[in-house]
Design an enzyme around this catalytic site. Structure first.
Site, PDB file in Angstrom:
ATOM      1  N   ASN A   1      45.159  42.588  42.361  1.00  0.00           N
ATOM      2  CA  ASN A   1      43.927  41.941  42.830  1.00  0.00           C
ATOM      3  C   ASN A   1      44.070  40.425  42.958  1.00  0.00           C
ATOM      4  O   ASN A   1      43.288  39.792  43.653  1.00  0.00           O
ATOM      5  CB  ASN A   1      42.717  42.324  41.944  1.00  0.00           C
ATOM      6  CG  ASN A   1      42.912  41.983  40.473  1.00  0.00           C
ATOM      7  OD1 ASN A   1      43.963  41.503  40.068  1.00  0.00           O
ATOM      8  ND2 ASN A   1      41.897  42.260  39.678  1.00  0.00           N
TER       9      ASN A   1
ATOM     10  N   ASN B   1      45.198  40.124  34.587  1.00  0.00           N
ATOM     11  CA  ASN B   1      45.583  39.969  33.172  1.00  0.00           C
ATOM     12  C   ASN B   1      47.098  39.915  32.986  1.00  0.00           C
ATOM     13  O   ASN B   1      47.597  39.222  32.099  1.00  0.00           O
ATOM     14  CB  ASN B   1      45.000  41.116  32.325  1.00  0.00           C
ATOM     15  CG  ASN B   1      43.496  41.001  32.173  1.00  0.00           C
ATOM     16  OD1 ASN B   1      42.932  39.918  32.308  1.00  0.00           O
ATOM     17  ND2 ASN B   1      42.843  42.125  31.909  1.00  0.00           N
TER      18      ASN B   1
ATOM     19  N   HIS C   1      35.820  46.404  34.940  1.00  0.00           N
ATOM     20  CA  HIS C   1      37.131  46.865  34.451  1.00  0.00           C
ATOM     21  C   HIS C   1      37.178  47.073  32.934  1.00  0.00           C
ATOM     22  O   HIS C   1      37.626  48.106  32.435  1.00  0.00           O
ATOM     23  CB  HIS C   1      38.205  45.821  34.786  1.00  0.00           C
ATOM     24  CG  HIS C   1      38.213  45.361  36.196  1.00  0.00           C
ATOM     25  ND1 HIS C   1      38.879  46.035  37.198  1.00  0.00           N
ATOM     26  CD2 HIS C   1      37.654  44.282  36.790  1.00  0.00           C
ATOM     27  CE1 HIS C   1      38.732  45.387  38.344  1.00  0.00           C
ATOM     28  NE2 HIS C   1      37.991  44.319  38.124  1.00  0.00           N
TER      29      HIS C   1
HETATM   30  C1  BDR Z   1      40.690  41.800  34.794  1.00  0.00           C
HETATM   31  O1  BDR Z   1      40.780  40.400  35.108  1.00  0.00           O
HETATM   32  C2  BDR Z   1      39.665  39.723  34.640  1.00  0.00           C
HETATM   33  O2  BDR Z   1      39.177  38.852  35.612  1.00  0.00           O
HETATM   34  C3  BDR Z   1      38.658  40.760  34.224  1.00  0.00           C
HETATM   35  O3  BDR Z   1      37.904  40.304  33.106  1.00  0.00           O
HETATM   36  C4  BDR Z   1      39.488  41.960  33.886  1.00  0.00           C
HETATM   37  O4  BDR Z   1      39.900  41.935  32.536  1.00  0.00           O
HETATM   38  C5  BDR Z   1      40.627  42.581  36.090  1.00  0.00           C
HETATM   39  O5  BDR Z   1      41.755  42.333  36.855  1.00  0.00           O
HETATM   40 CA    CA Z   2      38.910  40.392  30.933  1.00  0.00          CA
END
Ligand code: BDR
Ligand code: CA
Length: 304
Positions: free
Chosen positions: A150, A158, A231
């Site tokens: 993403n 993460n 998520h």
């Molecule tokens: C993860 O990235 C963060 O922006 C969100 O909190 C979630 O843990 C999704 O990719």
């Molecule tokens: Ca997070």
């Protein structure tokens, strides 16, 4: 359950979900969606608004190798959208999240560690004490994806924020469950859920409704989606309601050097690879049931 997080809209909803469906024994914070001062302050705010009596320990202020990253374009400048936070009436318990994780694992049998931010604290905990996994009932991570990312075409936030930490965790961790985008992006919450939360009319539910509404708007503006993935709450529910998810055990390696793929979770899907690996890679989810449970946690008046 002990939740390591970087609140974050979905982290905040995850904390509320954890407090309802699990015994939440602590919260540790990490630099991620916003800087550590904000993620810690946000964890304190969520606990205060929802009246959670839980220890909060501040952790890493940056990854060891990467420059600090952030996702302010998703979560807002302070990390909790446009929610006006109350004056915080308590302080965090310490700035040694790693010490707290290790101490908790010694004090309480079978704690499940749920990590929903960059893995900086967890990597350090495993490096400080390699026997940590012996004392946990599991380590569940929101991060990565079997396919795609993403933040980049290949990487999820993460893992991308601190790939070296993720590499340590996937190598040294045991009983690791990976809850990646393939699962979390199947669970989109929309305006119906905002309405249901608003009807509860409690401080906790109003907070969650405000966060969700902000997330839905950003998701629409950034991606054209009509709902928002929450998520981190999905990761919590894989622990409390495992029957709603399916996956298989696979080798997972973290790409550290690829020009286009740094921070990618490389999942070995070859049929010839036996299913006896360290990481349970979740792939499918009963999305409707998960959405209902998140709303149930938010609208409930009683905690666990
Ligand atoms: C993860 O990235 C963060 O922006 C969100 O909190 C979630 O843990 C999704 O990719
Ligand atoms: Ca997070």
């Amino acid at each position: 359950m002990l939740v390591d997080c970087d609140p974050g809209l979905d982290d905040a909803i995850a904390l509320l979900t954890a407090a309802h469906f699990a015994e939440l024994v602590g919260i540790t914070t990490v630099d991620g969606n916003v800087r550590i001062e904000h993620t810690t302050r946000n964890a304190l705010a969520v606990a205060q608004i929802a009246d959670l009596n839980v220890e909060i320990h501040q952790g890493a202020s940056r990854p060891h190798v990467n420059k600090p990253r952030n996702a302010r374009h998703v979560h807002g400048a302070t990390g909790l959208g446009n929610v006006e936070l109350p004056e915080i009436t308590r302080s965090f318990n310490s700035d040694d999240a790693v010490g707290f994780i290790l101490e908790t694992s010694n004090r309480i049998k079978d704690v499940h560690l749920v990590a929903v931010g960059p893995l900086t604290n967890i990597a350090e905990a495993l490096q400080r004490d390699a026997t940590l996994p012996d004392r946990l009932s599991g380590l569940t991570i929101m991060g990565g994806a079997v396919v795609g990312g993403n933040v980049t075409a290949a990487a999820e936030f993460n893992i991308w924020a601190d790939p070296e930490a993720a590499d340590i965790v996937f190598r040294l961790g045991r009983d690791v469950t990976m809850v990646g985008l393939d699962v979390t992006q199947q669970v989109l919450l929309g305006t119906d859920q905002v309405t249901q939360m608003r009807q509860a009319n409690t401080p906790k539910a109003t907070l969650a409704a405000d966060l969700l509404e902000y997330a839905i708007n950003r998701s629409h503006e950034l991606r054209g989606w009509t709902g928002a993935p929450i998520h981190d709450a999905c990761a919590v529910l894989t622990v409390t309601h495992p029957h709603l998810f399916n996956g298989d055990r696979r080798p997972v390696n973290i790409e550290l050097t690829g020009t286009h793929t740094r921070g990618m979770t490389v999942v070995d899907n070859r049929p010839s690879i036996a299913e006896n690996h360290n990481t349970l890679v979740l792939r499918t989810v009963n999305a409707n049931a998960v959405i209902k449970l998140i709303v149930e946690a938010i609208t409930a008046t009683q905690t666990h």
